[in-house]
Design an enzyme around this catalytic site. Sequence first.
Site, PDB file in Angstrom:
ATOM      1  N   SER A 224      32.757 -13.994  76.209  1.00 54.59           N
ATOM      2  CA  SER A 224      33.126 -14.746  77.404  1.00 54.59           C
ATOM      3  C   SER A 224      33.462 -13.788  78.534  1.00 54.59           C
ATOM      4  O   SER A 224      33.805 -12.622  78.306  1.00 54.59           O
ATOM      5  CB  SER A 224      34.351 -15.622  77.122  1.00 54.59           C
ATOM      6  OG  SER A 224      35.527 -14.809  77.018  1.00 54.59           O
ATOM      7  N   ASP A 225      33.371 -14.287  79.753  1.00 47.87           N
ATOM      8  CA  ASP A 225      34.002 -13.562  80.845  1.00 47.87           C
ATOM      9  C   ASP A 225      35.513 -13.688  80.626  1.00 47.87           C
ATOM     10  O   ASP A 225      35.985 -14.560  79.886  1.00 47.87           O
ATOM     11  CB  ASP A 225      33.586 -14.155  82.194  1.00 47.87           C
ATOM     12  CG  ASP A 225      33.733 -13.148  83.330  1.00 47.87           C
ATOM     13  OD1 ASP A 225      34.503 -12.178  83.166  1.00 47.87           O
ATOM     14  OD2 ASP A 225      33.091 -13.336  84.377  1.00 47.87           O
ATOM     15  N   TRP A 226      36.276 -12.841  81.282  1.00 50.34           N
ATOM     16  CA  TRP A 226      37.715 -12.775  81.020  1.00 50.34           C
ATOM     17  C   TRP A 226      38.414 -14.049  81.500  1.00 50.34           C
ATOM     18  O   TRP A 226      38.418 -14.356  82.695  1.00 50.34           O
ATOM     19  CB  TRP A 226      38.293 -11.546  81.698  1.00 50.34           C
ATOM     20  CG  TRP A 226      38.328 -10.317  80.825  1.00 50.34           C
ATOM     21  CD1 TRP A 226      39.411  -9.526  80.597  1.00 50.34           C
ATOM     22  CD2 TRP A 226      37.259  -9.734  80.067  1.00 50.34           C
ATOM     23  NE1 TRP A 226      39.076  -8.497  79.738  1.00 50.34           N
ATOM     24  CE2 TRP A 226      37.766  -8.607  79.393  1.00 50.34           C
ATOM     25  CE3 TRP A 226      35.921 -10.078  79.864  1.00 50.34           C
ATOM     26  CZ2 TRP A 226      36.988  -7.810  78.555  1.00 50.34           C
ATOM     27  CZ3 TRP A 226      35.141  -9.288  79.025  1.00 50.34           C
ATOM     28  CH2 TRP A 226      35.678  -8.170  78.386  1.00 50.34           C
TER      29      TRP A 226
END
Length: 793
Positions: A224-226
Amino acid sequence: MTKKSRSGALTVEQKARLLSGASFWSTAEAPGVPPVYLADGPHGVRRLAPDVGDIEGAVPATCFPPAVALGSTFDVGLVTRVGAAVAAEARARDVDVVLGPGINIKRSPLCGRNFEYVSEDPLLAGEIGAALVTGIQGGGVAACVKHFAANNQETERMRVSADVDERTLREIYLRAFQRVVTRARPATLMSSYNRVNGTHTGEDRRLTTDVLRGEWGFEGLVMSDWGAVHDRLAGIRAGLDLEMPGAGEARVAEIVAAVRSGALDLADVDRSAARVVALALAARAARESAARAPAADGADGADAVPAPGALLAERGDDPAAWHDDAHHALAREAASRAIVLLKNDGGLLPLAPRTRLAVIGELARTPRFQGAGSSQIVATRVDDALVAIRDSATDVVFAPGYGLGAGSGGGALADGALGDRARTDEALADEAVAAARDAGVVLFFAGLPQSAEAEGRDRQHIELPADQLDVLDRVLAVNPRVVVVLSNGSVVRLSGFADRVPAIVEGWLLGQAGGGATADVLFGRVNPSGRLAETVPLRLEDTPAWTSFPGTGLHVTYGEGIFVGYRWYDARDLAVQYPFGHGLSYTTFAYGDLTVAAGPVDGVVGLTARLTVTNTGGVAGREVVQCYVSVPGSAVPRAPRALAAFAVVDLAPGESREVELVVDRADLAYWDVRADRWHVEGGAYRVEVGASSRDLRVAAETEVPGDAVATPLTPGSSVGEAMAHPVVGPVVTALLRAAGLSDDVMIMTQAMPLERLPYQPGSGVTPRRLRRLLNLANSRLAARLTRPRPRRR
């Protein structure tokens, strides 16, 4: 022990723990499974402490030119070398995964993160992205391609839904990712914050599993993106393997409880855990291999490559301790190749060293060399253009002209009129005018403040700060011999002064060595060869997404469809300031002897173009040869031309060279929404080769055989579709002709659904005959649709 058995030996709790990061930048450990350290990139290594998210305290690294500049090089070999240098610095900083490249399409010039992306064109974005991945992973470090997918704005980026039709999604917004995945085989990929057609990308099984893994053959890990995870269980089911950063023991408990209750299939957890284990073991193997590798001077590698953490402890955060002369030189080379000479009337450039120069603009002394946000690097050294110019010329006077504070258009971040709010500092303006009055040439440095372009917010306009433009007007009033040198991460409007200055240099954001590179181009030590990777419009209102960006009600409609960037301007025949692919040189080039041949249907080659390019000027130069393809009379809407191949060629004065441009057959295809697959039309293809999308020097046509594929026929298909079908089309046409229908009636009948045809008097088609025709059409079609096709590796 194999990867499979290592994962299989873990408990459910241990597997669940592997699916979330242990800290902001590292993955979790398990028995026999080491942690993996990740760092932002890709134009440098942003190595931070495990629980630090901000740039404060980052380990210094070489800041190479960001993607906005690398895209303008059109040079995959050079970009591969940059990727290899980034990998070497990552390895020295104990980094296993570099989070990059970013290859999202520049749908609108207002996207605040455009400086991190390559181009408005998917082929160029894919080629440059693949080169970076190849360089990074060739150095034993994993790359992470991002942000998947349709992440084309920062406004409401964690909630907005990009509502895009399937053909546009496939041909524009997924195609660069497809190119990188199938050619460069990245180890990891990052899902984006946004939703696509209402579904969060990290929970979209169709994108993450069916397309990415099933169609493209991706074998790596998806993270995932953060902070992007919305529903973790749905993400695991969809194929989102790793949540970053760490979500703590509560997340572990949630996953375990779901497995035990039957809400989550253990097989889904096993698959994701196995991918995390595979990445961790590959990272450990790469570290061990680097430690065993012989040093460049032949010394034993165990002494040449420090143990993990040794260099960090020894050098700390002192930029000088981390400085690498060779990498700084590479950064300067890449920056010089990225600079685009937009205009050079009267041959004002290159400059003679003895020219009396007035350098005006604070950006010459205080360079803006990268964008703000997660990609920001603590540079090991920063060169400014003013020092480099003074080192190159004998008579230089400097005046800042304007400031870079809140009063220069960079103050109110959410203000829609940043450029209009700037107020001219009269004392600075007067000093600039005085310096310009007696100069032989004025070098006017203009550009955007950092606050105008940053992750997390979009731009409100494409104007340069008003105080800079005001000072430029005053300078032009006393000296017309002005070279405007731009510093910006996305396009700015130039129409207010482009016709009043003889020369314009697009400097983008050039990394830490950009100052020296700028001087190299201005004084002719490097002949400019950069080309625009995005169109410079005359005004914002002309841009494709003008009426829909950034959307309303947490939805943004991609109503322009496939007509993004130059495809839009060409289809509408709109004037632009400078077209995609444009860039001048200090020499000239001639094109000739174009020949085009179609390749085999079942091979990867679709077209091969060969031509001769000659340097007709007096100095050595580099030409970016661009090949555009169109399909006149296509059955579907298409752009007037689309980039299909390009090549970089270096030529001495008077030298000629044959250039070969190979176009993959896959790049000739469009997405057939009815058949839900790629389709290559048969017929005449026009191939145009030149120096930009609107400077096409030679052209030829060739016949390309079409795919033996047709859309399945259903009772709801039209009569016209049945008449065009390769299997039953002649039968249907003959039946209608036999009914004695006039031409006008035949035309009207073609729009009728097949299911209504038996009930039209005299059609000659009974319900039974219609069923037989449909069965015949689809049974033969199925064999063609399932015929194995070679996969491009």
